[in-house]
Design a protein around this motif. Sequence first.
Motif, PDB file in Angstrom:
ATOM      1  N   TYR A 257       0.798  -1.223   0.000  1.00 10.55           N
ATOM      2  CA  TYR A 257       0.000   0.000   0.000  1.00 10.55           C
ATOM      3  C   TYR A 257       0.837   1.283   0.000  1.00 10.55           C
ATOM      4  N   ASN A 258       2.139   1.147   0.116  1.00  8.66           N
ATOM      5  CA  ASN A 258       3.010   2.328   0.139  1.00  8.66           C
ATOM      6  C   ASN A 258       4.228   2.087  -0.750  1.00  8.66           C
ATOM      7  N   PRO A 259       3.991   1.889  -2.073  1.00  5.01           N
ATOM      8  CA  PRO A 259       5.106   1.550  -2.977  1.00  5.01           C
ATOM      9  C   PRO A 259       6.121   2.677  -3.138  1.00  5.01           C
ATOM     10  N   ASP A 260       5.738   3.911  -2.830  1.00  2.00           N
ATOM     11  CA  ASP A 260       6.655   5.033  -3.006  1.00  2.00           C
ATOM     12  C   ASP A 260       7.644   5.184  -1.852  1.00  2.00           C
ATOM     13  N   ILE A 261       7.426   4.453  -0.780  1.00  4.20           N
ATOM     14  CA  ILE A 261       8.330   4.541   0.374  1.00  4.20           C
ATOM     15  C   ILE A 261       9.403   3.474   0.215  1.00  4.20           C
ATOM     16  N   SER A 262      10.677   3.915   0.233  1.00  2.00           N
ATOM     17  CA  SER A 262      11.768   2.985  -0.063  1.00  2.00           C
ATOM     18  C   SER A 262      12.021   1.998   1.067  1.00  2.00           C
ATOM     19  N   LYS A 263      11.942   2.451   2.298  1.00  2.00           N
ATOM     20  CA  LYS A 263      12.213   1.586   3.435  1.00  2.00           C
ATOM     21  C   LYS A 263      10.967   1.478   4.315  1.00  2.00           C
ATOM     22  N   VAL A 264      10.385   0.309   4.310  1.00  2.00           N
ATOM     23  CA  VAL A 264       9.190   0.060   5.114  1.00  2.00           C
ATOM     24  C   VAL A 264       9.539  -0.957   6.191  1.00  2.00           C
ATOM     25  N   HIS A 265       9.165  -0.630   7.435  1.00  2.00           N
ATOM     26  CA  HIS A 265       9.454  -1.519   8.556  1.00  2.00           C
ATOM     27  C   HIS A 265       8.148  -1.923   9.251  1.00  2.00           C
ATOM     28  N   PHE A 266       8.264  -2.926  10.082  1.00  2.00           N
ATOM     29  CA  PHE A 266       7.117  -3.389  10.861  1.00  2.00           C
ATOM     30  C   PHE A 266       6.554  -2.254  11.718  1.00  2.00           C
ATOM     31  N   ASP A 267       7.404  -1.374  12.216  1.00  2.00           N
ATOM     32  CA  ASP A 267       6.999  -0.264  13.079  1.00  2.00           C
ATOM     33  C   ASP A 267       6.542   0.976  12.312  1.00  2.00           C
ATOM     34  N   SER A 268       6.713   1.003  11.007  1.00  2.00           N
ATOM     35  CA  SER A 268       6.400   2.207  10.236  1.00  2.00           C
ATOM     36  C   SER A 268       4.926   2.576  10.382  1.00  2.00           C
ATOM     37  N   PRO A 269       4.607   3.833  10.758  1.00  2.00           N
ATOM     38  CA  PRO A 269       3.205   4.249  10.950  1.00  2.00           C
ATOM     39  C   PRO A 269       2.529   4.595   9.623  1.00  2.00           C
ATOM     40  N   ILE A 270       2.373   3.591   8.781  1.00  2.00           N
ATOM     41  CA  ILE A 270       1.767   3.798   7.464  1.00  2.00           C
ATOM     42  C   ILE A 270       0.652   2.767   7.277  1.00  2.00           C
ATOM     43  N   LYS A 271      -0.195   3.030   6.309  1.00  2.00           N
ATOM     44  CA  LYS A 271      -1.413   2.235   6.162  1.00  2.00           C
ATOM     45  C   LYS A 271      -1.137   0.813   5.690  1.00  2.00           C
ATOM     46  N   PHE A 272      -1.954  -0.085   6.211  1.00  2.00           N
ATOM     47  CA  PHE A 272      -2.045  -1.453   5.709  1.00  2.00           C
ATOM     48  C   PHE A 272      -3.461  -1.939   5.977  1.00  2.00           C
ATOM     49  N   ASP A 273      -3.826  -3.081   5.370  1.00  2.00           N
ATOM     50  CA  ASP A 273      -5.194  -3.590   5.479  1.00  2.00           C
ATOM     51  C   ASP A 273      -5.196  -4.832   6.370  1.00  2.00           C
ATOM     52  N   ILE A 274      -5.796  -4.718   7.538  1.00  2.00           N
ATOM     53  CA  ILE A 274      -5.799  -5.832   8.496  1.00  2.00           C
ATOM     54  C   ILE A 274      -6.615  -7.011   7.969  1.00  2.00           C
ATOM     55  N   ARG A 275      -7.603  -6.755   7.109  1.00  2.00           N
ATOM     56  CA  ARG A 275      -8.398  -7.846   6.540  1.00  2.00           C
ATOM     57  C   ARG A 275      -7.533  -8.678   5.596  1.00  2.00           C
ATOM     58  N   GLU A 276      -6.681  -8.018   4.840  1.00  2.00           N
ATOM     59  CA  GLU A 276      -5.785  -8.750   3.944  1.00  2.00           C
ATOM     60  C   GLU A 276      -4.741  -9.533   4.738  1.00  2.00           C
ATOM     61  N   VAL A 277      -4.300  -8.973   5.852  1.00  2.09           N
ATOM     62  CA  VAL A 277      -3.376  -9.701   6.722  1.00  2.09           C
ATOM     63  C   VAL A 277      -4.045 -10.970   7.237  1.00  2.09           C
ATOM     64  N   PHE A 278      -5.306 -10.867   7.597  1.00 11.39           N
ATOM     65  CA  PHE A 278      -6.049 -12.046   8.069  1.00 11.39           C
ATOM     66  C   PHE A 278      -6.190 -13.077   6.955  1.00 11.39           C
ATOM     67  N   ASN A 279      -6.515 -12.627   5.732  1.00 14.96           N
ATOM     68  CA  ASN A 279      -6.604 -13.553   4.588  1.00 14.96           C
ATOM     69  C   ASN A 279      -5.297 -14.327   4.431  1.00 14.96           C
ATOM     70  N   CYS A 280      -4.204 -13.599   4.486  1.00 12.17           N
ATOM     71  CA  CYS A 280      -2.896 -14.212   4.264  1.00 12.17           C
ATOM     72  C   CYS A 280      -2.575 -15.231   5.357  1.00 12.17           C
ATOM     73  N   LEU A 281      -2.884 -14.889   6.586  1.00  7.75           N
ATOM     74  CA  LEU A 281      -2.628 -15.815   7.689  1.00  7.75           C
ATOM     75  C   LEU A 281      -3.444 -17.092   7.527  1.00  7.75           C
ATOM     76  N   CYS A 282      -4.707 -16.949   7.139  1.00  2.00           N
ATOM     77  CA  CYS A 282      -5.554 -18.127   6.925  1.00  2.00           C
ATOM     78  C   CYS A 282      -4.978 -19.009   5.817  1.00  2.00           C
ATOM     79  N   ASN A 283      -4.484 -18.389   4.766  1.00  2.00           N
ATOM     80  CA  ASN A 283      -3.899 -19.160   3.668  1.00  2.00           C
ATOM     81  C   ASN A 283      -2.610 -19.843   4.092  1.00  2.00           C
ATOM     82  N   PHE A 284      -1.787 -19.160   4.877  1.00  4.72           N
ATOM     83  CA  PHE A 284      -0.581 -19.797   5.402  1.00  4.72           C
ATOM     84  C   PHE A 284      -0.942 -20.991   6.292  1.00  4.72           C
ATOM     85  N   GLN A 285      -2.017 -20.823   7.036  1.00  2.50           N
ATOM     86  CA  GLN A 285      -2.444 -21.868   7.973  1.00  2.50           C
ATOM     87  C   GLN A 285      -2.912 -23.120   7.230  1.00  2.50           C
TER      88      GLN A 285
END
Length: 595
Positions: A257-285
């Motif tokens: 969601y932030n392709p213009d930012i060169s360095k993105v970290h787990f702590d970075s206060p930028i947008k992400f979609d928690i629903r997509e994170v849940f989808n991904c976790l379910c698929n990994f599971q």
Amino acid sequence: MDSNNFKIINVSSTAISIEILDPSKFNDQFNLGSYIKIPYKSNDEKFVIGIIENYRIKDHDSGTEDTEPNDPSFILEVKLTGTLDIKEGGSVFERGGHGIPLPPNNGISLLTNDELESIFTTRIKENERFSFSKLTTTNLSIPINGNKFFNKHFAIVGSTGSGKSHTVAKVLQEAISAKNGKYDGLNNSHIVIFDIHGEYEQAFPNAQILNASNLSLPYWMLNGDELEQMFLDTGDRNNYNQSSVLRKIITDNKQKYNPDISKVHFDSPIKFDIREVFNCLCNFQNETINAKAPERVMIREEAGGYTGVNSITDTDGLLLTPDERMEKYFSEIFDFIPNRGSNVNKGVYADGTLDKFVERLENKIKNSRLDFLFGESSRDISFEETVRQFISYSIEKESNITIINLGGIPFEVLSITVSLISRILFDFGFYFSKTIPDGQKCKTPLLLLYEEAHIYVPKSDLLKYRSSKLAIERIAKEGRKYGVTLGIVSQRPSEISETIFSQCNNFIAMRLTNPEDQNYVKRLLPDTLGNLTETLPTLQAGEALLIGESIVLPSLVTIDRCSPFPKSSDIEYYEIWKEKWENVDFENILSEWKK
């Protein structure tokens, strides 16, 4: 008043003892907490000032039957506080530096109201004077230095029923009504109240009110510690693996969601979609892979796309690069080919490692009581809109006070909610200060007032309190430099983080009945008050010890009545019980309960 009736019998660097020679002539001129002046020898302009802390009785009876009984005398124990020069141009008071009063003792007397007023206004400019209380002994309204009170963190402590909420309301009502000069509209005060019991809405009818129904708190601004505290179980043996997966998935989603930012970290206060994170976790599971070609993911397929139907048309599976796999896993939850048969294996995390983790995440993001944190509005809200709602610069309404009613916030996320809001406001002050030219002052100083602070910043090392403690402790240590100060309010001060409490420079100490709380407050008070602190368990409702850098002398005061009152009055149980039986609308209560 006959000053010859007084005799100085003991002098130290901090206290003196005065004997009342003839109690019949005394007529109760002094009270505990009264201020008195004692002249220097042969000097009718300079006086030592003290406060009466205690008194004792001196028995003059010899105890024999052959002698006439003698009336006892009284010994006043006086704590020295400073010196007063009374001159034609005005009186000047100095803390400390006590002179030594010697006989003759003529001139010992109570301070007049004019002399008291001159002491309390010493070195406080007219536009710095801030008043919300009166001396208990004289009913004289006394000012404190408003700048030193609000820019040096303060604490208001007192047991239930001591008048703590009324004191908070009065202090803040005076602050938002103060004006330099005549102008229409609001003054420039900015106050955020973390209200755990919903008490202050009634006291501030024009305040901006935020609660679980209208608050939008962006989950994507949670830092790494808060995200792990929110979603991970410290007692789970798979905690380390779950943390690693959570960090990887959220970081990748932030990059998406932030392709213009060169360095993105787990702590970075930028947008992400928690629903997509849940989808991904379910698929990994649930994922399965081709046993002969581990790079191929085994997803059920049908014409027109991968929709999770039961027909199998490609037993070789999908050949996906790692980036393609993550992108596809974000999009939806897939139905994978079962691992029955020699050609299909379980995925890396299909061994139960993520089961509890996924369940906790699903419970959080689908819980309607957490919509303020994981709902659509929280996902889409901008950073500017977030800050505006907290300092009442919203388009709909501007206000001096924002009340965040924490009553409807589930307890398991209370600490994180307080932590996130506190961090946002601290960061706002920090970055605002960067935009101010050198030599100019902060234009929007903030006061963050934490009601019942012991609930979310306790003296505890439990992980669930970690985030809020770190956020508020940082404000306590660094906030003043950036125009962000604290007001700590609590009925159990001994349970509050010592780091936070020790940074407070001003105290309004009301009645405290718990011995641990009494001793804790006594140790932290910035002035050496001697026996004056012994009054803490006996203070009446509305009385307080006012102590700190903002007031010239530590004083026993009565807080002025606030108007309107907070919603904190005691329920008249006995009076209500005597009324006729009341029916209860259970349906209405339960519908509110289930929200």
